[in-house]
Design a protein around this motif. Structure first.
Motif, PDB file in Angstrom:
ATOM      1  N   ILE A  76       0.834  -1.210   0.000  1.00  0.00           N
ATOM      2  CA  ILE A  76       0.000   0.000   0.000  1.00  0.00           C
ATOM      3  C   ILE A  76       0.868   1.259   0.000  1.00  0.00           C
ATOM      4  N   ASP A  77       1.983   1.207   0.736  1.00  0.00           N
ATOM      5  CA  ASP A  77       2.855   2.388   0.875  1.00  0.00           C
ATOM      6  C   ASP A  77       4.308   1.909   0.907  1.00  0.00           C
ATOM      7  N   GLU A  78       5.027   2.112  -0.201  1.00  0.00           N
ATOM      8  CA  GLU A  78       6.386   1.555  -0.268  1.00  0.00           C
ATOM      9  C   GLU A  78       7.347   2.245   0.693  1.00  0.00           C
ATOM     10  N   ASP A  79       6.940   3.397   1.240  1.00  0.00           N
ATOM     11  CA  ASP A  79       7.818   4.103   2.182  1.00  0.00           C
ATOM     12  C   ASP A  79       7.577   3.706   3.638  1.00  0.00           C
ATOM     13  N   VAL A  80       6.606   2.840   3.868  1.00  0.00           N
ATOM     14  CA  VAL A  80       6.340   2.416   5.241  1.00  0.00           C
ATOM     15  C   VAL A  80       7.565   1.661   5.774  1.00  0.00           C
ATOM     16  N   GLN A  81       7.841   1.834   7.081  1.00  0.00           N
ATOM     17  CA  GLN A  81       8.909   1.038   7.685  1.00  0.00           C
ATOM     18  C   GLN A  81       8.235  -0.020   8.556  1.00  0.00           C
ATOM     19  N   ALA A  82       8.196  -1.254   8.065  1.00  0.00           N
ATOM     20  CA  ALA A  82       7.520  -2.332   8.793  1.00  0.00           C
ATOM     21  C   ALA A  82       8.553  -3.256   9.421  1.00  0.00           C
ATOM     22  N   ILE A  83       8.371  -3.522  10.698  1.00  0.00           N
ATOM     23  CA  ILE A  83       9.325  -4.308  11.481  1.00  0.00           C
ATOM     24  C   ILE A  83       8.557  -5.481  12.102  1.00  0.00           C
ATOM     25  N   ALA A  84       9.177  -6.654  12.149  1.00  0.00           N
ATOM     26  CA  ALA A  84       8.497  -7.825  12.712  1.00  0.00           C
ATOM     27  C   ALA A  84       9.093  -8.206  14.058  1.00  0.00           C
ATOM     28  N   VAL A  85       8.220  -8.532  15.021  1.00  0.00           N
ATOM     29  CA  VAL A  85       8.670  -9.162  16.259  1.00  0.00           C
ATOM     30  C   VAL A  85       8.261 -10.626  16.158  1.00  0.00           C
ATOM     31  N   VAL A  86       9.229 -11.516  16.158  1.00  0.00           N
ATOM     32  CA  VAL A  86       8.935 -12.936  15.922  1.00  0.00           C
ATOM     33  C   VAL A  86       9.451 -13.793  17.080  1.00  0.00           C
ATOM     34  N   HIS A  87       8.965 -15.025  17.106  1.00  0.00           N
ATOM     35  CA  HIS A  87       9.307 -15.934  18.184  1.00  0.00           C
ATOM     36  C   HIS A  87      10.525 -16.800  17.823  1.00  0.00           C
ATOM     37  N   SER A  88      10.434 -17.464  16.675  1.00  0.00           N
ATOM     38  CA  SER A  88      11.451 -18.495  16.390  1.00  0.00           C
ATOM     39  C   SER A  88      12.526 -18.010  15.409  1.00  0.00           C
ATOM     40  N   GLU A  89      13.635 -18.712  15.473  1.00  0.00           N
ATOM     41  CA  GLU A  89      14.760 -18.472  14.561  1.00  0.00           C
ATOM     42  C   GLU A  89      14.327 -18.664  13.109  1.00  0.00           C
ATOM     43  N   GLY A  90      13.547 -19.734  12.875  1.00  0.00           N
ATOM     44  CA  GLY A  90      13.104 -20.050  11.512  1.00  0.00           C
ATOM     45  C   GLY A  90      12.261 -18.931  10.927  1.00  0.00           C
ATOM     46  N   THR A  91      11.326 -18.401  11.742  1.00  0.00           N
ATOM     47  CA  THR A  91      10.470 -17.314  11.263  1.00  0.00           C
ATOM     48  C   THR A  91      11.312 -16.072  11.021  1.00  0.00           C
ATOM     49  N   ALA A  92      12.264 -15.816  11.924  1.00  0.00           N
ATOM     50  CA  ALA A  92      13.140 -14.653  11.753  1.00  0.00           C
ATOM     51  C   ALA A  92      13.831 -14.711  10.398  1.00  0.00           C
ATOM     52  N   LYS A  93      14.312 -15.891  10.046  1.00  0.00           N
ATOM     53  CA  LYS A  93      15.035 -16.065   8.776  1.00  0.00           C
ATOM     54  C   LYS A  93      14.097 -15.814   7.586  1.00  0.00           C
ATOM     55  N   ARG A  94      12.899 -16.391   7.674  1.00  0.00           N
ATOM     56  CA  ARG A  94      11.933 -16.247   6.579  1.00  0.00           C
ATOM     57  C   ARG A  94      11.539 -14.780   6.387  1.00  0.00           C
ATOM     58  N   ILE A  95      11.291 -14.076   7.491  1.00  0.00           N
ATOM     59  CA  ILE A  95      10.841 -12.683   7.394  1.00  0.00           C
ATOM     60  C   ILE A  95      11.976 -11.770   6.908  1.00  0.00           C
ATOM     61  N   LYS A  96      13.194 -12.052   7.378  1.00  0.00           N
ATOM     62  CA  LYS A  96      14.343 -11.279   6.879  1.00  0.00           C
ATOM     63  C   LYS A  96      14.494 -11.475   5.376  1.00  0.00           C
ATOM     64  N   GLY A  97      14.241 -12.704   4.935  1.00  0.00           N
ATOM     65  CA  GLY A  97      14.317 -13.030   3.504  1.00  0.00           C
ATOM     66  C   GLY A  97      13.340 -12.209   2.675  1.00  0.00           C
ATOM     67  N   LEU A  98      12.256 -11.754   3.303  1.00  0.00           N
ATOM     68  CA  LEU A  98      11.272 -10.924   2.601  1.00  0.00           C
ATOM     69  C   LEU A  98      11.662  -9.442   2.654  1.00  0.00           C
ATOM     70  N   GLY A  99      12.757  -9.164   3.357  1.00  0.00           N
ATOM     71  CA  GLY A  99      13.263  -7.787   3.375  1.00  0.00           C
ATOM     72  C   GLY A  99      12.778  -6.944   4.545  1.00  0.00           C
ATOM     73  N   PHE A 100      12.273  -7.583   5.596  1.00  0.00           N
ATOM     74  CA  PHE A 100      11.812  -6.820   6.765  1.00  0.00           C
ATOM     75  C   PHE A 100      12.784  -7.006   7.925  1.00  0.00           C
ATOM     76  N   PRO A 101      13.109  -5.902   8.653  1.00  0.00           N
ATOM     77  CA  PRO A 101      13.930  -6.072   9.851  1.00  0.00           C
ATOM     78  C   PRO A 101      13.150  -6.834  10.932  1.00  0.00           C
ATOM     79  N   VAL A 102      13.884  -7.565  11.753  1.00  0.00           N
ATOM     80  CA  VAL A 102      13.266  -8.476  12.713  1.00  0.00           C
ATOM     81  C   VAL A 102      13.844  -8.251  14.100  1.00  0.00           C
ATOM     82  N   VAL A 103      12.966  -8.266  15.115  1.00  0.00           N
ATOM     83  CA  VAL A 103      13.393  -8.353  16.511  1.00  0.00           C
ATOM     84  C   VAL A 103      12.914  -9.708  17.003  1.00  0.00           C
ATOM     85  N   GLN A 104      13.841 -10.519  17.494  1.00  0.00           N
ATOM     86  CA  GLN A 104      13.445 -11.870  17.908  1.00  0.00           C
ATOM     87  C   GLN A 104      13.194 -11.926  19.405  1.00  0.00           C
ATOM     88  N   GLY A 105      12.020 -12.451  19.790  1.00  0.00           N
ATOM     89  CA  GLY A 105      11.640 -12.597  21.197  1.00  0.00           C
ATOM     90  C   GLY A 105      10.694 -11.503  21.629  1.00  0.00           C
TER      91      GLY A 105
END
Ligand SMILES: [Zn+2]
Ligand SMILES: [Zn+2]
Length: 362
Positions: A207-236
């Motif tokens: 919707i907005d390419e300038d949005v800064q979207a960040i993910a808070v995730v639980h597992s290492e595997g999800t962190a890897k997948r989300i980083k692969g999509l180009g989003f910064p991740v905070v784990q835990g």
């Protein structure tokens, strides 16, 4: 908590290989603790309704809850014929009414009453008298089904396995992004990045390419997948409020699909003044937000719910995908043919690493 699956395939299933009588429809039937494939008579198609050949049908936590014997909403009873995430081809329709035979569509799974205050004021998805596909009405874990033509959205040549994700996980994510009311170029944190959470991240960027979207995730595997999509991740989740603020500054909106009670407290902690916390998890616990009345009042924090989605959300998100702005690639981790419904439910129950969405192919 998990119940071993008791699957009994109809004795007659074998004869569907190659010679299916026109008068029957093979479909999945669920009662508490039991899943089976069964032959039912073909549905009667009423005026204004379409007959659909199911091409793909996603299964999700709701289907698992049905199998576990969840309390059904008013007006529904076991056994149920599940399947509410449907991509299909129209095979019969009234001439001139809605998508015509040969058109590929996705199905909006809610059948609103059309008469209550909510329906009459354009808020159909709150309709207390509405019926759900795959709960009140026979769903799409079947060879075919019927549904009102005005609840179908054409998808052109979109891969049916991906299109099947639109009516639930993707449209629900779209609705949550609308509820967040992000400013252009704003900062969004998504807590929990399973199927719906991942879509929230992708939709906010579509919707907005300038949005800064960040993910808070639980597992290492999800962190890897989300980083692969180009989003910064905070784990835990524990301490995520402070961690996010330290790394990214204060946040305009937080959307939670984690199913974890601590998400509200951590979310409020990272919000800027007048920030919005959007609660999308299904969780039967009191909301704890880790601050005082004064803390909330002085920062003018808004806390809102986000529930399901409406036909207009499904239309909007289908358009995002058709226009190429939103990609669903990588979201289907498992596919099974209808006859392997037992294996599909087993995967859903066990949630193996890497599982995102499970789709039954037509
Ligand atoms: Zn679902
Ligand atoms: Zn209504």
């Amino acid at each position: 908590m998990s119940t071993p699956l008791a699957v009994s395939l109809s004795k007659n299933v074998g004869r569907f290989a190659g010679m299916k009588p026109d008068s029957t429809n093979l479909r999945v039937v669920v009662s508490p603790g039991n899943i089976a494939l069964t032959e039912t008579p073909r549905d009667v198609r009423d005026a204004g309704w379409a007959r659909l050949k199911v091409l793909a049908c996603g299964i999700c936590g709701t289907d698992l809850h049905l199998h576990h014997g969840m309390k059904l909403p008013m007006g529904a009873e076991y056994p149920v014929y599940p399947g509410h995430e449907v991509a299909a081809e129209v095979i019969e329709a009234d001439p001139g009414v809605g998508p015509q035979p040969g058109t590929r569509v996705v199905v909006h799974p809610l059948l609103p009453c059309g008469k209550c205050d909510d329906c009459l004021t354009g808020r159909e998805h709150y309709c207390a008298f509405g019926e759900m596909l795959g709960v009140h009405r026979a769903g799409g874990l079947a060879e075919e089904m019927v549904w009102p033509s005005n609840r179908l959205v054409p998808v052109d040549d979109l891969d049916p396995n991906l299109a099947a994700l639109l009516p639930d996980a993707v449209a629900t994510a779209y609705h949550a992004v609308q509820r967040a009311q992000l400013p252009r170029g704003g900062k969004l944190v998504v807590i929990g990045s399973g199927g719906v959470g991942t879509n929230v991240l992708q939709i906010s960027r579509a919707i907005d390419e300038d949005v800064q979207a960040i993910a808070v995730v639980h597992s290492e595997g999800t962190a890897k997948r989300i980083k692969g999509l180009g989003f910064p991740v905070v784990q835990g989740l524990d301490g995520a409020g402070r961690a996010v603020k330290k790394e990214f500054g204060e946040i305009d909106a937080v959307i939670d699909f984690s199913g974890a009670a601590a998400a509200a407290t951590e979310g409020v902690r990272m919000l800027k003044k007048q920030g919005r916390l959007v609660l999308g998890s299904v969780l039967d616990e009191k909301v704890a937000i880790g601050t005082t009345y004064t803390g909330l009042m002085t920062r003018e924090i808004e806390i809102v719910g986000s529930y399901s989605n409406s036909l207009s959300d499904l239309q909007a998100v289908t358009e995002l995908v058709r226009s190429g702005k939103l990609s669903l690639q990588g979201l289907v981790s498992h596919t099974f043919p209808l006859r392997d419904i037992e294996k599909a439910f087993d995967v859903l129950e066990k949630r193996p690493p890497g599982m995102v969405r499970v789709v039954i192919t037509g």
